[in-house]
Design an enzyme around this catalytic site. Structure first.
Site, PDB file in Angstrom:
ATOM      1  N   GLY A  69       1.105  -1.522  -0.004  1.00 47.92           N
ATOM      2  CA  GLY A  69      -0.098  -0.030  -0.442  1.00 47.92           C
ATOM      3  C   GLY A  69       0.438   1.251   0.087  1.00 47.92           C
ATOM      4  O   GLY A  69       1.091   1.311  -0.596  1.00 47.92           O
ATOM      5  N   SER A  70       0.267   2.068   0.910  1.00 43.46           N
ATOM      6  CA  SER A  70       0.768   3.493   0.639  1.00 43.46           C
ATOM      7  C   SER A  70       2.683   3.468   1.121  1.00 43.46           C
ATOM      8  O   SER A  70       3.401   3.209   2.143  1.00 43.46           O
ATOM      9  CB  SER A  70       0.040   4.752   1.658  1.00 43.46           C
ATOM     10  OG  SER A  70       0.371   5.984   1.927  1.00 43.46           O
ATOM     11  N   CYS A  71       2.750   4.790   0.769  1.00 47.20           N
ATOM     12  CA  CYS A  71       4.333   5.075   1.152  1.00 47.20           C
ATOM     13  C   CYS A  71       4.431   5.783   2.565  1.00 47.20           C
ATOM     14  O   CYS A  71       5.568   6.073   2.770  1.00 47.20           O
ATOM     15  CB  CYS A  71       4.857   5.671  -0.031  1.00 47.20           C
ATOM     16  SG  CYS A  71       5.101   5.456  -2.242  1.00 47.20           S
TER      17      CYS A  71
END
Length: 569
Positions: A69-71
């Site tokens: 998912g997200s950085c």
């Protein structure tokens, strides 16, 4: 691998970041995005689709294969470390960058150590079944078994004269710190050199936690300036209007300060999570340094540019030096498909098909680059691919995928070891139900995750066809200012306003907060696979998912469509 533990085999335990810790084992076989998946204020898992939902990670030793998912997960972990709410250690069995970077920044800049260990798959499975684990500089112990930990990797890194000069402080303490972090990440990635990048995209400007502001202002105060031209992701407020919108000062002020800190360091205030829509979008083969998961996946997959999925904070370090570790998908061999996914293509699909397939493709390839076959005849548009890439990024850690007949590098030969899996119509129907477990009655329609393109705005206006939304259903589109300006020039923006649609710049659905997010909302409708996944955890509301036409129908009636789409029926 043999089931027996061999003393002559390569080390089974490798220290990525050294330290001492102990705690109860919290284990999962499914990767987790810390941003959108863990509440930094409590340490609890808020991803309603994850097996650990509701579990508090604070003080535990977290075993999971890798992150996904997200950085921005790096910022969430840094905040958890600084506030004492973090796991006591992280144990992976696959390569992992995002959380590792958060722990590295905590150690480098704030003198807070959190051990990060990598085990081989068999040892990971064995230790993850223990009740309690202890870790020191040299060993990991559980259930009476003690295993030696090999020290962090020290592979030779070929630095040029400019790299070495930055590393010893020629360009100031901020650049020196940035290069120290890059070199440390290059070592754990096994990179032998650094690569020049032509541009950056900064994701750390989202106010995911106070730690994001602490880091950015510290780097700015040290004199940090970007060397590579760098755009900025969506931020957490409508920069010019947040006070008028009633956003509380204790959130709006630090969110705006965070954006200002990056602008002070020379980043362009583009404030969009769809940087591929900007005139500065990269070309095929261009080495760039982007963060923001959907943007990274689109850049690699659709544009043919080259970028790792850089964690927040590393994005700035690379932008300040113009150099990135030469590893991962910067290297052509590493861009080859590692899994083949045959996708059923039903007749009569609409735009909801693409995010649904992206979501399922991520589940089919959670840790590797897939080649999707069977979709070329559908001739997906760039907006279709945008939606697919964004949804793929919620369920996979991979920085890219290939689509036969639709993306520029789909002709790369799959690895000889690539297995073939399928996505069936039954899989699609099950995923549709998973993303539609909210009530039929909705009070909000959410469009623009990622930020809407001009074509999406035009399509929304066309479906409304002059009709006006129900008074008790808000319709909000988030988009970059460049798209909003273009929509204003061609009449699209006025058409949307006439239908009762609110179009907001700068922020996005992944960063919106009350009261800009309508407080009376109990359930919402979206056409975004990404927001359908993250929305329940981020907003605390039920979410329904469907096509753009379904969203307009909900805006007009106040109810979500309660059936499978025709192409799945």
């Amino acid at each position: 691998m043999s089931s027996a533990v061999s003393t002559t085999a390569a080390p089974e335990a490798r220290s990525i970041l050294a330290g001492a810790a102990e705690g109860k084992v919290i284990a999962t076989t499914e990767a987790l995005s810390f941003w959108g998946g863990v509440d930094p204020a409590t340490g609890k898992v808020i991803d309603v689709h994850h097996p650990l939902h509701g579990i508090c990670l604070t003080g535990g030793v977290l075993f999971m294969p890798t992150s996904r998912g997200s950085c921005t997960g790096s910022g969430v972990l840094l905040d958890l470390i600084l506030t004492g709410r973090a796991p006591s250690a992280l144990v992976f069995c696959e390569a992992e960058d995002v959380l590792t970077l958060g722990a590295l920044v905590a150690a480098e800049m704030f003198d807070k150590a959190l051990p990060v260990i990598r085990l081989d798959a068999e040892t990971f499975s064995r230790f993850s079944r223990a009740a309690h684990v202890s870790i020191d500089q040299n060993t990991i112990k559980a259930d009476g078994v003690s295993l030696a930990i090999a020290p962090p990797a020290t592979a030779h890194l070929d630095l040029n004269d400019d790299d070495r000069a930055m590393l010893v402080g020629r360009d100031g303490i901020a650049v020196r710190q940035a290069m120290r972090i890059i070199v440390a990440m290059a070592a754990q990635q096994g990179a032998s050199a650094l690569v020049d990048v032509t541009q950056g995209h900064i994701d750390g400007c989202i106010y995911a936690s106070p730690a994001n502001l602490t880091f950015a202002e510290k780097m700015a105060d040290m004199g940090g300036k970007v060397r590579a031209p760098s755009t900025m992701n969506a931020i957490s407020v409508d920069k010019a209007n947040w006070r008028a919108q009633g956003v509380p000062e204790d959130f709006g002020d630090p969110a705006a300060r965070l954006a200002d800190a990056y602008v002070r360091m020379g980043c362009k205030p583009t404030f969009t999570c769809s940087p591929y829509l900007l005139d500065s979008a990269p070309s095929a083969g261009e080495s760039i340094a982007w963060a923001e998961s959907n943007a990274v996946i689109f850049a690699n997959t659709v544009l043919g540019a080259r970028t790792a999925k850089h964690p927040d904070f590393l994005d700035l370090c690379i932008a300040m030096t113009g150099r990135a570790p030469l590893s991962g998908v910067y290297i052509e061999e590493n861009r080859r498909p590692q899994r083949i996914v045959d996708v059923a293509l039903p007749a009569g699909i609409d735009d909801a098909f693409w995010p649904l397939v992206g979501y399922l493709a991520g589940k089919a390839a959670p840790d590797c680059i897939p080649l999707l076959r069977g979709l070329g005849a559908a001739k997906p548009s760039r907006d279709d691919l945008k939606a697919l890439c964004a949804a793929f990024g919620t369920t996979s850690a991979s920085p890219m995928l290939h689509i036969e007949g639709a993306t520029p590098e789909a002709g790369l030969a799959p690895l000889e070891t690539a297995e073939t899996v399928t996505i069936s119509l039954q899989d699609m129907a099950a995923a549709w139900s998973l993303l539609n477990d909210g009530p039929e009655e909705v009070q909000l329609v959410a469009i623009g995750s990622p930020h809407a393109s001009l074509e999406e705005c035009r399509a929304l206006a066309a479906v409304f066809a002059g009709r006006k939304r129900r008074a008790d259903v808000a319709v909000i589109v988030t988009a970059g200012q460049q798209v909003i300006d273009a929509a204003g020039k061609d009449g699209t923006l006025q058409s949307l306003k006439d239908s009762g649609v609110q179009v907001l710049p700068d922020l996005c659905w992944c960063s919106i907060s009350e009261p800009v997010f309508p407080t009376k909302t109990r359930a919402l409708m979206t056409n975004s696979g990404k927001y359908a996944h993250y929305g329940p955890g981020l907003s605390g509301r039920a979410v329904r998912f469907g096509s753009l036409a379904d969203c307009v129908e909900s805006a007009l009636t106040g109810r979500a469509v309660s059936r499978l789409p025709v192409w799945l029926s």
